[in-house]
Design an enzyme around this catalytic site. Structure first.
Site, PDB file in Angstrom:
ATOM      1  N   ASN A   7       0.869  -1.178   0.000  1.00  0.00           N
ATOM      2  CA  ASN A   7       0.000   0.000   0.000  1.00  0.00           C
ATOM      3  C   ASN A   7       0.911   1.235   0.000  1.00  0.00           C
ATOM      4  O   ASN A   7       1.447   1.615   1.039  1.00  0.00           O
ATOM      5  CB  ASN A   7      -0.888  -0.037   1.252  1.00  0.00           C
ATOM      6  N   HIS A 180     -13.337   2.465   0.115  1.00  0.00           N
ATOM      7  CA  HIS A 180     -13.337   1.388   1.121  1.00  0.00           C
ATOM      8  C   HIS A 180     -13.948   0.110   0.550  1.00  0.00           C
ATOM      9  O   HIS A 180     -14.456  -0.736   1.292  1.00  0.00           O
ATOM     10  CB  HIS A 180     -14.163   1.766   2.379  1.00  0.00           C
ATOM     11  N   GLU A 384      -8.416  -5.436   5.481  1.00  0.00           N
ATOM     12  CA  GLU A 384      -8.293  -5.087   4.066  1.00  0.00           C
ATOM     13  C   GLU A 384      -7.066  -5.748   3.436  1.00  0.00           C
ATOM     14  O   GLU A 384      -7.107  -6.164   2.284  1.00  0.00           O
ATOM     15  CB  GLU A 384      -8.230  -3.564   3.913  1.00  0.00           C
TER      16      GLU A 384
END
Ligand code: AMP
Length: 397
Positions: A7, A180, A384
């Protein structure tokens, strides 16, 4: 299968290495201050934590340092970098092009680049992360893009269209995208599994309540509406974001406060929300404390958050013509019992009844509605990174 999840931000690169057969995190950490000086923080269960301040002039060097740490003889967890079978990248914006995760190729990179205007802070950094991994990992290691927007691409036009001149919305691809998505997808699937129900049979409202918060209406396996919009600024008031306001406030503030577009954008994204309202903090733990001590603006901020959450849950039940399950997740959704209770307060008329004995102090995956509640209300911790690893594995397989 060993999957690395990346990320990337403009000066950071968070990573987690998963063994997907067990869901175990083998190692995780973060590179910060890339392009400034550089700091790598690395943790692996059973090994000593490791910090390196080796220079990181760019993301390529940062990714190389992560890989070096993963195979290091003292704190590493791999004997060979070739054990990493694929890399899953969190990518903010896939525009209108992707409703699923994809294996990165030149076309995918072009789309990520074309979406720079829609995600100006994140998409360039996400692409940099992909290119850094391509440059440093063995040739042919699949790179997968997992888009925050993808899950919401099933929304119908009536949910995603803004009532602006149609030509303008087309020219700039202005529409509701939602964010999201990886979390909403993960918790909506997980709750069906947890309850032993068929995902395609359920009407679910997912409430991702964290520093950034969003809701999704998931009707029979498809997202049909969500609260964030063209950008993550829309929806409920958040930590520092204002959420939905009368759009006329924007030109009003620009004129009367003499603000530029960038300044009004910063005001709404970074100086508003419960922090701007309360003047205390964006963190709900600080707000709760201040409210208990009699701070009226902190109380107002909490009241507004709960009230807006309840209105959204009610409106999504109306949008789906019913609701079977409500899911709370993320920092606030998982940890803050009184917000969950208040968000559902007064919804008994539509079959929602929280059981205080199950809700109070609860932080784990569980049902928090009473046995006689027609709607099942659950806490489902989001993950996630694991969701990205699982989607990556599915695509590679
Ligand atoms: P997230 O963006 O999902 O990491 O959520 C961050 C927010 O969750 C923080 O700003 C807090 O308001 C809230 N939060 C996190 N942990 C707790 C906790 N243990 N108790 C209450 N609120 C929490």
């Amino acid at each position: 299968m060993k999957i690395l999840v990346i990320n990337c931000g403009s000066s950071s690169c968070k990573f987690q290495l998963f063994e997907t057969s067990t869901g175990d995190v083998l190692a995780k950490g973060n590179c910060e201050r890339i392009g400034i000086d550089g700091k790598l923080t690395y943790k692996a269960p059973g090994k000593e934590d490791y910090i390196s301040t080796e220079a990181m002039p760019d993301h390529k060097v940062a990714v190389q340092l992560i890989l070096n740490a993963l195979v290091d003889k003292d704190h590493g967890v791999l004997s060979d970098i070739g054990e990493i079978k694929a890399v899953g990248h969190r990518v903010l914006h896939g525009g209108m092009y992707y409703s699923k995760s994809v294996i990165v190729n030149d076309d995918v990179k072009k789309v990520i680049r074309d979406c720079f205007p829609l995600g100006p802070l994140h998409n360039p950094a996400n692409l940099t992360g992909i290119e850094a991994c391509e440059a440093v990992l063995p040739e042919g290691t699949p790179q997968i893009a997992v888009f925050d927007t993808a899950f919401h691409m099933t929304m119908p036009p009536k949910a995603y269209t803004y009532a602006l001149p149609y030509e303008i919305t087309e020219k700039y691809s202005i529409r509701r995208y939602g964010f999201h998505g990886t979390s909403h997808r993960y918790v909506s699937h997980r709750v069906a599994e947890f309850l032993g129900k068929n995902y395609e049979d359920l009407k679910i409202v997912t409430c991702h309540l964290g520093n950034g918060s969003s809701f999704a209406a998931v009707d029979q396996g498809k997202c049909v509406d969500t609260t964030m919009g063209l950008t993550p600024l829309a929806g409920i008031c958040m930590g520092t974001r204002c959420g939905d306001i009368d759009p006329a406030i924007v030109p009003f503030l620009m004129k009367n406060e003499n603000l530029t577009p960038d300044e009004v954008d910063t005001l709404m994204n970074k100086k508003s929300g419960v922090q701007g309202l309360s003047g205390v903090s964006s963190d709900f733990r600080d707000l709760e404390k201040a409210s208990k001590e009699g701070n009226e603006r902190a109380t107002l901020a909490l009241d507004m958050f709960e009230y807006q959450a309840r209105k959204i849950i009610g409106s999504y039940a109306a949008a789906m013509q019913g609701v079977d399950v409500i899911v709370f997740t993320a920092g606030i959704g998982e940890n803050t019992d009184y917000i969950r209770a208040k968000a559902c307060e007064g919804l008994e008329f539509m079959g929602v009844k929280i059981d205080p004995a199950k809700n109070n102090g609860n932080r784990s995956e569980s049902i928090i509605s009473s046995d006689d509640s027609r709607v099942t209300v659950c806490i489902i911790p989001t993950n996630e990174e694991l969701a990205i690893a699982q989607e990556t594995e599915e695509l590679v397989k």
